[in-house]
Design a protein around this motif. Structure first.
Motif, PDB file in Angstrom:
ATOM      1  N   GLU A 162       0.871  -1.314  -0.092  1.00  0.00           N
ATOM      2  CA  GLU A 162      -0.097   0.183  -0.228  1.00  0.00           C
ATOM      3  C   GLU A 162       0.846   1.182   0.020  1.00  0.00           C
ATOM      4  O   GLU A 162       0.587   2.058  -0.783  1.00  0.00           O
ATOM      5  CB  GLU A 162      -0.752   0.105   1.410  1.00  0.00           C
ATOM      6  CG  GLU A 162      -1.921   1.290   1.073  1.00  0.00           C
ATOM      7  CD  GLU A 162      -2.713   1.338   0.160  1.00  0.00           C
ATOM      8  OE1 GLU A 162      -2.993   2.440  -0.204  1.00  0.00           O
ATOM      9  OE2 GLU A 162      -3.066   0.225  -0.437  1.00  0.00           O
ATOM     10  N   ALA A 163       1.981   1.080   0.702  1.00  0.00           N
ATOM     11  CA  ALA A 163       2.737   2.377   0.919  1.00  0.00           C
ATOM     12  C   ALA A 163       3.660   2.509  -0.276  1.00  0.00           C
ATOM     13  O   ALA A 163       3.960   3.720  -0.753  1.00  0.00           O
ATOM     14  CB  ALA A 163       3.875   2.193   2.183  1.00  0.00           C
ATOM     15  N   TYR A 164       3.722   1.205  -0.874  1.00  0.00           N
ATOM     16  CA  TYR A 164       4.723   1.650  -2.397  1.00  0.00           C
ATOM     17  C   TYR A 164       3.850   2.063  -3.279  1.00  0.00           C
ATOM     18  O   TYR A 164       4.124   2.971  -4.371  1.00  0.00           O
ATOM     19  CB  TYR A 164       5.100   0.202  -2.811  1.00  0.00           C
ATOM     20  CG  TYR A 164       5.543  -0.072  -4.149  1.00  0.00           C
ATOM     21  CD1 TYR A 164       6.726   0.198  -4.541  1.00  0.00           C
ATOM     22  CD2 TYR A 164       4.687  -0.666  -5.470  1.00  0.00           C
ATOM     23  CE1 TYR A 164       7.105   0.173  -5.937  1.00  0.00           C
ATOM     24  CE2 TYR A 164       5.001  -0.996  -6.456  1.00  0.00           C
ATOM     25  CZ  TYR A 164       6.304  -0.184  -6.741  1.00  0.00           C
ATOM     26  OH  TYR A 164       6.862  -0.629  -8.113  1.00  0.00           O
ATOM     27  N   LYS A 165       2.390   1.732  -3.456  1.00  0.00           N
ATOM     28  CA  LYS A 165       1.635   2.164  -4.306  1.00  0.00           C
ATOM     29  C   LYS A 165       1.201   3.835  -4.559  1.00  0.00           C
ATOM     30  O   LYS A 165       0.890   4.588  -5.014  1.00  0.00           O
ATOM     31  CB  LYS A 165       0.142   1.501  -4.238  1.00  0.00           C
ATOM     32  CG  LYS A 165       0.383   0.014  -4.807  1.00  0.00           C
ATOM     33  CD  LYS A 165      -1.115  -0.531  -4.703  1.00  0.00           C
ATOM     34  CE  LYS A 165      -0.872  -1.898  -5.139  1.00  0.00           C
ATOM     35  NZ  LYS A 165      -2.282  -2.871  -5.134  1.00  0.00           N
ATOM     36  N   ASN A 166       0.883   4.116  -2.896  1.00  0.00           N
ATOM     37  CA  ASN A 166       0.725   5.536  -2.732  1.00  0.00           C
ATOM     38  C   ASN A 166       1.991   6.593  -2.611  1.00  0.00           C
ATOM     39  O   ASN A 166       1.876   7.553  -2.548  1.00  0.00           O
ATOM     40  CB  ASN A 166      -0.167   5.830  -1.554  1.00  0.00           C
ATOM     41  CG  ASN A 166       0.337   5.508  -0.228  1.00  0.00           C
ATOM     42  OD1 ASN A 166       1.567   5.596   0.185  1.00  0.00           O
ATOM     43  ND2 ASN A 166      -0.242   4.796   0.832  1.00  0.00           N
ATOM     44  N   GLY A 167       3.299   5.975  -2.926  1.00  0.00           N
ATOM     45  CA  GLY A 167       4.445   6.951  -2.690  1.00  0.00           C
ATOM     46  C   GLY A 167       5.043   6.918  -1.372  1.00  0.00           C
ATOM     47  O   GLY A 167       6.159   7.554  -1.197  1.00  0.00           O
ATOM     48  N   GLN A 168       4.251   6.772  -0.437  1.00  0.00           N
ATOM     49  CA  GLN A 168       4.825   6.836   0.945  1.00  0.00           C
ATOM     50  C   GLN A 168       5.954   6.160   1.249  1.00  0.00           C
ATOM     51  O   GLN A 168       7.004   6.648   1.874  1.00  0.00           O
ATOM     52  CB  GLN A 168       3.820   6.457   2.061  1.00  0.00           C
ATOM     53  CG  GLN A 168       4.081   6.428   3.576  1.00  0.00           C
ATOM     54  CD  GLN A 168       3.206   6.134   4.543  1.00  0.00           C
ATOM     55  OE1 GLN A 168       2.338   5.407   4.176  1.00  0.00           O
ATOM     56  NE2 GLN A 168       3.481   6.451   5.660  1.00  0.00           N
ATOM     57  N   LEU A 169       6.055   4.830   0.749  1.00  0.00           N
ATOM     58  CA  LEU A 169       7.424   4.353   0.929  1.00  0.00           C
ATOM     59  C   LEU A 169       8.521   4.688   0.312  1.00  0.00           C
ATOM     60  O   LEU A 169       9.712   4.829   0.971  1.00  0.00           O
ATOM     61  CB  LEU A 169       6.996   2.593   0.490  1.00  0.00           C
ATOM     62  CG  LEU A 169       8.242   1.750   0.783  1.00  0.00           C
ATOM     63  CD1 LEU A 169       8.675   1.577   2.342  1.00  0.00           C
ATOM     64  CD2 LEU A 169       8.206   0.291   0.247  1.00  0.00           C
ATOM     65  N   GLN A 170       8.434   5.109  -0.897  1.00  0.00           N
ATOM     66  CA  GLN A 170       9.389   5.970  -1.894  1.00  0.00           C
ATOM     67  C   GLN A 170       9.931   7.156  -0.503  1.00  0.00           C
ATOM     68  O   GLN A 170      11.360   7.223  -0.520  1.00  0.00           O
ATOM     69  CB  GLN A 170       9.138   6.256  -2.792  1.00  0.00           C
ATOM     70  CG  GLN A 170      10.248   6.962  -3.703  1.00  0.00           C
ATOM     71  CD  GLN A 170       9.967   7.414  -5.211  1.00  0.00           C
ATOM     72  OE1 GLN A 170       8.846   7.092  -5.713  1.00  0.00           O
ATOM     73  NE2 GLN A 170      10.852   8.199  -5.927  1.00  0.00           N
ATOM     74  N   GLU A 171       9.013   7.887  -0.127  1.00  0.00           N
ATOM     75  CA  GLU A 171       9.504   9.310   0.645  1.00  0.00           C
ATOM     76  C   GLU A 171      10.371   8.447   1.854  1.00  0.00           C
ATOM     77  O   GLU A 171      11.224   9.215   2.289  1.00  0.00           O
ATOM     78  CB  GLU A 171       8.008   9.806   0.958  1.00  0.00           C
ATOM     79  CG  GLU A 171       7.625  10.502  -0.104  1.00  0.00           C
ATOM     80  CD  GLU A 171       6.590  11.084   0.624  1.00  0.00           C
ATOM     81  OE1 GLU A 171       6.084  11.425   1.493  1.00  0.00           O
ATOM     82  OE2 GLU A 171       5.540  11.611  -0.281  1.00  0.00           O
ATOM     83  N   ILE A 172       9.909   7.702   2.646  1.00  0.00           N
ATOM     84  CA  ILE A 172      10.448   7.131   3.708  1.00  0.00           C
ATOM     85  C   ILE A 172      11.735   6.690   3.550  1.00  0.00           C
ATOM     86  O   ILE A 172      12.807   6.736   4.095  1.00  0.00           O
ATOM     87  CB  ILE A 172       9.476   5.988   4.416  1.00  0.00           C
ATOM     88  CG1 ILE A 172       8.342   6.733   5.093  1.00  0.00           C
ATOM     89  CG2 ILE A 172      10.286   5.274   5.569  1.00  0.00           C
ATOM     90  CD1 ILE A 172       7.089   5.562   5.432  1.00  0.00           C
ATOM     91  N   LEU A 173      11.962   5.853   2.311  1.00  0.00           N
ATOM     92  CA  LEU A 173      13.219   5.313   2.106  1.00  0.00           C
ATOM     93  C   LEU A 173      14.244   6.361   1.603  1.00  0.00           C
ATOM     94  O   LEU A 173      15.604   6.390   2.000  1.00  0.00           O
ATOM     95  CB  LEU A 173      12.966   4.084   0.722  1.00  0.00           C
ATOM     96  CG  LEU A 173      12.445   2.872   1.443  1.00  0.00           C
ATOM     97  CD1 LEU A 173      12.004   1.824   0.234  1.00  0.00           C
ATOM     98  CD2 LEU A 173      13.163   2.032   2.598  1.00  0.00           C
ATOM     99  N   GLU A 174      13.694   7.711   0.819  1.00  0.00           N
ATOM    100  CA  GLU A 174      14.681   8.492   0.370  1.00  0.00           C
ATOM    101  C   GLU A 174      15.286   9.136   1.574  1.00  0.00           C
ATOM    102  O   GLU A 174      16.368   9.318   1.652  1.00  0.00           O
ATOM    103  CB  GLU A 174      13.970   9.437  -0.486  1.00  0.00           C
ATOM    104  CG  GLU A 174      13.781   8.647  -1.908  1.00  0.00           C
ATOM    105  CD  GLU A 174      12.988   9.760  -2.651  1.00  0.00           C
ATOM    106  OE1 GLU A 174      12.251  10.640  -2.455  1.00  0.00           O
ATOM    107  OE2 GLU A 174      12.871   9.225  -4.105  1.00  0.00           O
ATOM    108  N   LYS A 175      14.329   9.409   2.610  1.00  0.00           N
ATOM    109  CA  LYS A 175      14.760  10.026   3.913  1.00  0.00           C
ATOM    110  C   LYS A 175      15.661   9.294   4.561  1.00  0.00           C
ATOM    111  O   LYS A 175      16.669   9.801   5.134  1.00  0.00           O
ATOM    112  CB  LYS A 175      13.475  10.319   4.678  1.00  0.00           C
ATOM    113  CG  LYS A 175      13.676  10.976   6.101  1.00  0.00           C
ATOM    114  CD  LYS A 175      12.491  11.214   6.600  1.00  0.00           C
ATOM    115  CE  LYS A 175      12.638  11.985   8.012  1.00  0.00           C
ATOM    116  NZ  LYS A 175      11.582  11.972   8.822  1.00  0.00           N
ATOM    117  N   ALA A 176      15.473   7.947   4.713  1.00  0.00           N
ATOM    118  CA  ALA A 176      16.508   6.930   5.621  1.00  0.00           C
ATOM    119  C   ALA A 176      17.725   7.055   5.040  1.00  0.00           C
ATOM    120  O   ALA A 176      18.526   6.812   5.460  1.00  0.00           O
ATOM    121  CB  ALA A 176      15.635   5.439   5.513  1.00  0.00           C
TER     122      ALA A 176
END
Length: 179
Positions: A162-176
């Motif tokens: 779900e986080a992958y589909k809505n872009g949230q995972l990308q933001e979290i991984l970039e920040k990390a």
């Protein structure tokens, strides 16, 4: 470690006294171990055949076994897990390895992480039942895979997808990756 004496004839009888979802048995010389997979707290029961005894209750007999009850998440395991999840920015506890996933859900999360080209460590929970059960307590999450980002539990497969589909995972991984 708590020791107790329970008057049950079989593991099934023990399991019927707890909200058990499954039972795993192992046997070594004179010792029988049973891991009860409970939704609230995994318990490991070990009994030694030398400590088992039979007593007569009127016309019936009951087999008593000296049983030790353990929580899967020991203080030592918790300390180890704390170190593992904080020593890498992204850690995936999964069934199998990133090169050979042994579960479709684990494979899905591996493919998502690879699509972002981020470095991540994997731990194969199939290699250690105590680790597997302890992680369920550690994360308060009953299933695998379990994804940790910057030392924090992120979620399982459904949450990751779900986080992958809505872009949230990308933001979290970039920040990390930037920290």
């Amino acid at each position: 470690m708590m020791s107790c004496v329970l008057g049950f004839e079989t593991t099934a009888a023990i399991a019927s006294s707890f909200p058990v979802s499954s039972v795993t048995k192992t046997t070594s010389t004179n010792t029988h171990s049973t891991l009860l997979h409970c939704p609230t707290r995994p318990l490991i029961f070990t009994s030694s055949s030398s400590s088992s005894r039979t007593i007569l209750n009127g016309s019936s007999s009951t087999r008593l076994a000296s049983i030790r009850c353990f929580s899967a998440l020991t203080p030592e395991l918790k300390t180890t897990l704390d170190k593992v999840v904080t020593s890498h920015k992204v850690v995936l506890f999964m069934k199998g390895t990133k090169d050979f996933p042994q579960c479709g859900f684990s494979n899905t999360v591996v493919q998502i992480l690879r699509s972002f080209n981020v470095p991540f460590e994997t731990i194969n929970i199939l290699e250690n039942e105590i680790l597997r059960q302890g992680l369920k307590q550690y994360s308060n999450w009953p299933t695998f895979p379990q994804l940790y980002i910057e030392g924090e539990f992120f979620g399982g497969c459904d949450i990751t997808v779900e986080a992958y589909k809505n872009g949230q995972l990308q933001e979290i991984l970039e920040k990390a990756m930037c920290s």
